[in-house]
Design a protein around this motif. Structure first.
Motif, PDB file in Angstrom:
ATOM      1  N   PHE A 105     -25.097   7.900  42.176  1.00 12.36           N
ATOM      2  CA  PHE A 105     -24.085   8.926  41.939  1.00 12.36           C
ATOM      3  C   PHE A 105     -22.896   8.765  42.871  1.00 12.36           C
ATOM      4  N   LEU A 106     -23.141   8.266  44.086  1.00 12.16           N
ATOM      5  CA  LEU A 106     -22.070   8.151  45.078  1.00 12.16           C
ATOM      6  C   LEU A 106     -21.393   6.782  45.074  1.00 12.16           C
ATOM      7  N   THR A 107     -21.862   5.864  44.233  1.00 16.94           N
ATOM      8  CA  THR A 107     -21.318   4.510  44.257  1.00 16.94           C
ATOM      9  C   THR A 107     -20.117   4.379  43.329  1.00 16.94           C
ATOM     10  N   GLU A 108     -19.264   3.414  43.640  1.00 18.74           N
ATOM     11  CA  GLU A 108     -18.019   3.230  42.900  1.00 18.74           C
ATOM     12  C   GLU A 108     -18.151   2.224  41.771  1.00 18.74           C
ATOM     13  N   ALA A 109     -18.981   1.197  41.940  1.00 19.59           N
ATOM     14  CA  ALA A 109     -19.068   0.136  40.933  1.00 19.59           C
ATOM     15  C   ALA A 109     -20.496  -0.374  40.845  1.00 19.59           C
ATOM     16  N   TYR A 110     -20.798  -0.999  39.718  1.00 22.32           N
ATOM     17  CA  TYR A 110     -22.101  -1.626  39.527  1.00 22.32           C
ATOM     18  C   TYR A 110     -22.046  -3.073  40.008  1.00 22.32           C
ATOM     19  N   LEU A 111     -23.214  -3.664  40.153  1.00 26.74           N
ATOM     20  CA  LEU A 111     -23.296  -5.012  40.699  1.00 26.74           C
ATOM     21  C   LEU A 111     -22.558  -6.021  39.831  1.00 26.74           C
ATOM     22  N   ASN A 112     -22.604  -5.858  38.501  1.00 26.49           N
ATOM     23  CA  ASN A 112     -21.914  -6.814  37.631  1.00 26.49           C
ATOM     24  C   ASN A 112     -20.390  -6.677  37.692  1.00 26.49           C
ATOM     25  N   GLN A 113     -19.902  -5.617  38.362  1.00 25.79           N
ATOM     26  CA  GLN A 113     -18.459  -5.434  38.529  1.00 25.79           C
ATOM     27  C   GLN A 113     -17.980  -5.863  39.916  1.00 25.79           C
ATOM     28  N   LEU A 114     -18.886  -6.434  40.710  1.00 26.71           N
ATOM     29  CA  LEU A 114     -18.553  -6.759  42.087  1.00 26.71           C
ATOM     30  C   LEU A 114     -17.387  -7.749  42.221  1.00 26.71           C
ATOM     31  N   PRO A 115     -17.334  -8.844  41.459  1.00 25.53           N
ATOM     32  CA  PRO A 115     -16.203  -9.777  41.636  1.00 25.53           C
ATOM     33  C   PRO A 115     -14.846  -9.103  41.430  1.00 25.53           C
ATOM     34  N   GLN A 116     -14.725  -8.292  40.386  1.00 24.79           N
ATOM     35  CA  GLN A 116     -13.455  -7.605  40.142  1.00 24.79           C
ATOM     36  C   GLN A 116     -13.160  -6.592  41.242  1.00 24.79           C
ATOM     37  N   ALA A 117     -14.217  -5.905  41.727  1.00 28.53           N
ATOM     38  CA  ALA A 117     -14.023  -4.920  42.780  1.00 28.53           C
ATOM     39  C   ALA A 117     -13.515  -5.577  44.058  1.00 28.53           C
ATOM     40  N   ILE A 118     -14.099  -6.723  44.410  1.00 23.24           N
ATOM     41  CA  ILE A 118     -13.669  -7.438  45.614  1.00 23.24           C
ATOM     42  C   ILE A 118     -12.211  -7.879  45.476  1.00 23.24           C
ATOM     43  N   ASP A 119     -11.847  -8.385  44.314  1.00 18.54           N
ATOM     44  CA  ASP A 119     -10.461  -8.822  44.096  1.00 18.54           C
ATOM     45  C   ASP A 119      -9.491  -7.666  44.284  1.00 18.54           C
ATOM     46  N   CYS A 120      -9.847  -6.489  43.752  1.00 22.95           N
ATOM     47  CA  CYS A 120      -8.965  -5.325  43.876  1.00 22.95           C
ATOM     48  C   CYS A 120      -8.792  -4.914  45.336  1.00 22.95           C
ATOM     49  N   VAL A 121      -9.902  -4.899  46.070  1.00 28.80           N
ATOM     50  CA  VAL A 121      -9.830  -4.450  47.459  1.00 28.80           C
ATOM     51  C   VAL A 121      -9.055  -5.449  48.315  1.00 28.80           C
ATOM     52  N   LEU A 122      -9.304  -6.718  48.118  1.00 30.28           N
ATOM     53  CA  LEU A 122      -8.604  -7.730  48.924  1.00 30.28           C
ATOM     54  C   LEU A 122      -7.107  -7.757  48.634  1.00 30.28           C
ATOM     55  N   SER A 123      -6.736  -7.344  47.425  1.00 29.65           N
ATOM     56  CA  SER A 123      -5.310  -7.306  47.077  1.00 29.65           C
ATOM     57  C   SER A 123      -4.675  -5.952  47.389  1.00 29.65           C
TER      58      SER A 123
END
Length: 305
Positions: A105-123
Motif C-alpha cells: 500500500f505504501l509503495t510507489e512502483a512494482y518490481l517490473n516497473q523498476l527500470p522506468q522508475a530508476i530512469d525517472c529518478v536519475l533524470s
C-alpha cells in the motif's frame, strides 16, 4: 560523487537479488552506493525479563545516510517501508519505494516497473510527498524510558488472558476522558488505511492535518473514533492494575505499567516519498482495498407466464 542508498528486506531472496543488481548498476553510473537491511529500523519487542529496550530516535540513522544523500530506494513490502522511514526520516532523505511484497500500500512502483522508475529518478522527473510521522514516548517515574518514530499508528492494548482495560486520555488542553476497551489506537492519515481501518476508523486522505483516536472493541456505544488536530499532544494513562503492551507500526514495542504514561505528538521529521506521477489516493484505495468499485445487481431476464 553523488550518493544513494538501498534499503531492502534481506529475508526475501528477490529483494536481495535486486539490491545486488541495483548496487552494481548505480556504481557503474558513478554513484556512491550504501546498502543495508531494513531490519535496522525494527526496534524489537520487550520481554518480561527486559521490559524496556530503548533506542533513541536519532541512533537508528544508518552510517553514511545523511543530508548529502540524493535519495534511497526501498525494496520490500509495507513493513520494510515503515522500517526504512523510521531509519532515514531524521536525515530528510527521500525514498523511492518498490514493492517486492504483497499488499504494497505504501509503495510507489512494482518490481517490473523498476527500470522506468530508476530512469525517472536519475533524470529528476519526480515529486516528493511528505507524510506526517509521530513521536511516541513512554515515561516511567517521569523519566523517558522508550521512544520511537511512527508512520502508521501507535497501539496500546491488553495482554492476552487479561480483562478489559481503562484508559484516561487527554488530548491537548481538552478535559481527559475515560475509555474502557481492549485497547486504543492513535493513527496518522497514512495509518488510517491500516489497523485503524480494521478497527472501524475512517479513511483520511494524506495531507489532512489530523490524527485519530480509535478504541479497540470498546465497552460503550458512545466510544467511537475521534479525529482531531495533529498539533495536539495526546497523553494516555493506563487506569488498570495490569501491565499493557504498546506496539508502534507493528514492529516495535514495550510494556507499559500502571504507573507509566504514554505521550504521542507530531514529529518534527516527516517521511519523504518519491512520486513518479501526481499522487492519486482514491485510485490507490480502489486498487488495493476495492474502495468505490461498483456493486450493481443486474436482474436476469425471466419470461413471465
Amino acid at each position: 560523487m553523488p550518493k544513494v542508498g538501498i534499503i531492502y528486506n534481506d529475508t526475501k531472496p528477490v529483494a536481495c537479488r535486486v539490491a545486488t543488481e541495483l548496487d552494481e548498476k548505480l556504481r557503474q553510473l558513478g554513484y556512491d552506493v550504501h546498502r543495508l537491511s531494513g531490519a535496522g529500523g525494527i526496534l524489537g519487542y520487550s520481554s518480561p525479563d527486559d521490559p524496556v529496550q530503548r533506542t533513541p530516535i536519532e541512533d537508528l540513522v544508518p552510517p553514511h545516510f545523511d543530508a548529502d544523500m540524493d535519495f534511497a530506494m526501498v525494496l520490500g513490502g509495507d513493513g520494510t517501508v515503515l522500517a526504512a522511514a523510521r531509519q532515514v526520516a531524521p536525515t530528510g532523505v527521500p525514498l523511492l519505494t518498490i514493492n517486492t511484497g504483497h499488499m504494497g500500500f505504501l509503495t510507489e512502483a512494482y518490481l517490473n516497473q523498476l527500470p522506468q522508475a530508476i530512469d525517472c529518478v536519475l533524470s529528476g522527473d519526480y515529486t516528493i510527498e511528505h507524510r506526517v510521522m509521530l513521536v511516541v514516548q513512554m515515561f516511567h517515574n517521569d523519566q523517558l524510558a522508550w521512544e520511537a518514530l511512527c508512520l502508521n499508528e501507535m497501539v496500546l492494548h491488553r495482554e492476552p488472558l487479561t480483562s478489559m482495560c481503562h484508559f484516561e486520555i487527554a488530548i491537548g488542553r481538552h478535559a481527559p476522558v475515560d475509555i474502557a476497551a481492549d485497547g486504543v489506537i492513535v493513527s496518522t492519515p497514512t495509518g488510517s488505511t491500516a489497523y485503524a481501518l480494521s478497527a472501524g476508523g475512517p479513511v483520511i486522505a494524506p495531507g489532512v492535518p489530523v490524527l485519530q483516536l480509535i478504541p479497540i472493541c470498546p465497552h460503550s456505544l458512545a466510544s467511537r473514533a475521534l479525529v482531531f488536530s495533529d498539533h495536539e499532544l495526546v497523553v494516555i494513562h493506563p487506569a488498570n492494575p495490569d501491565r499493557l503492551v504498546m506496539v508502534v507500526d507493528g514492529n516495535a514495542g514495550c510494556y507499559v505499567l500502571p504507573e507509566d504514561r504514554v505521550q504521542v505528538m507530531r514529529s518534527p521529521y516527516s517521511a519523504k516519498f518519491i512520486r513518479l506521477r501526481p499522487p492519486e489516493f482514491f485510485q490507490v484505495l480502489r486498487e488495493k482495498l476495492g474502495w468505490g468499485l461498483p456493486h450493481i445487481a443486474k436482474p436476469t431476464s425471466v419470461e413471465l407466464p
